[in-house]
Scaffold this active site. Structure first.
Site, PDB file in Angstrom:
ATOM      1  N   TRP A  81       0.822  -1.210   0.000  1.00 46.15           N
ATOM      2  CA  TRP A  81       0.000   0.000   0.000  1.00 46.15           C
ATOM      3  C   TRP A  81       0.857   1.262   0.000  1.00 46.15           C
ATOM      4  CZ3 TRP A  81      -4.847   0.827  -1.159  1.00 46.15           C
ATOM      5  CH2 TRP A  81      -5.444   2.041  -0.808  1.00 46.15           C
ATOM      6  N   CYS A 103       4.600  -8.083  -2.569  1.00 44.30           N
ATOM      7  CA  CYS A 103       3.825  -9.305  -2.728  1.00 44.30           C
ATOM      8  C   CYS A 103       2.545  -9.206  -1.905  1.00 44.30           C
ATOM      9  CB  CYS A 103       4.644 -10.507  -2.283  1.00 44.30           C
ATOM     10  SG  CYS A 103       3.761 -12.068  -2.413  1.00 44.30           S
ATOM     11  N   HIS A 133      -9.543  -7.253   1.526  1.00 42.78           N
ATOM     12  CA  HIS A 133      -8.347  -6.435   1.710  1.00 42.78           C
ATOM     13  C   HIS A 133      -7.366  -6.616   0.544  1.00 42.78           C
ATOM     14  CE1 HIS A 133      -5.403  -4.146   3.969  1.00 42.78           C
ATOM     15  NE2 HIS A 133      -4.522  -5.113   3.784  1.00 42.78           N
TER      16      HIS A 133
END
Length: 154
Positions: A58, A81, A89
């Site tokens: 993120w 990854c 999510h």
């Protein structure tokens, strides 16, 4: 005017950056190692390669944007990854990261290569981090070299 695809040529004054997450270190460290070897193998000096670590996928686009705004790099390689879990999510992180990286590339007119794996299972990630599907870190580094050469031509 016709342009040829970029080549794997490195101009001596070019700098490159790798932005990599610390999440899933077994996978991401293998991607980073392969990218560093690919850059070195094509003549990029150690001191011309910056490696920036962030907590997770993120955070990669924000760090890439900061690097791009500084204007010191010919290309940025993003490595991470994201493995699907039991919640949504996965989609938020993987899609947001990919969209953010594209935005950085377009907004800053800089090659930003997406080597962030978005996989169903850890075994799928292992296959792409030095397993049967090669190493996506190496592939992203080679694409960064090619795109930086194309940018020079354009």
């Amino acid at each position: 005017m016709a342009f040829q695809a970029g080549a794997l040529r490195v101009q001596p004054d070019l700098r490159f950056a790798i932005v990599a997450s610390r999440w899933n270190p077994h996978i991401v460290d293998a991607l980073v190692d392969a990218a560093q070897r690919a850059f070195a193998g094509h003549g990029v000096a150690d001191d011309a390669l910056d490696v920036v670590r962030v907590p997770g996928a993120w955070e990669i686009p924000a760090a890439a944007a900061k690097l791009a705004a500084a204007g010191r790099h010919a290309a940025i390689v993003a490595l991470g990854c994201v493995v699907r879990g039991d919640t949504r999510h996965y989609e938020h992180v993987a899609d947001g990261c990919a969209q953010g990286l594209m935005r950085v590339s377009v907004d800053h007119r800089l090659p930003v290569l997406n080597g962030v794996l978005a996989v169903e299972r850890h075994v799928d990630a292992e296959a792409r981090a030095g397993g049967v599907h090669g190493n996506k870190g190496e592939e992203a580094a080679l694409a960064a070299l090619e795109m930086s050469d194309l940018w020079r031509q354009l």
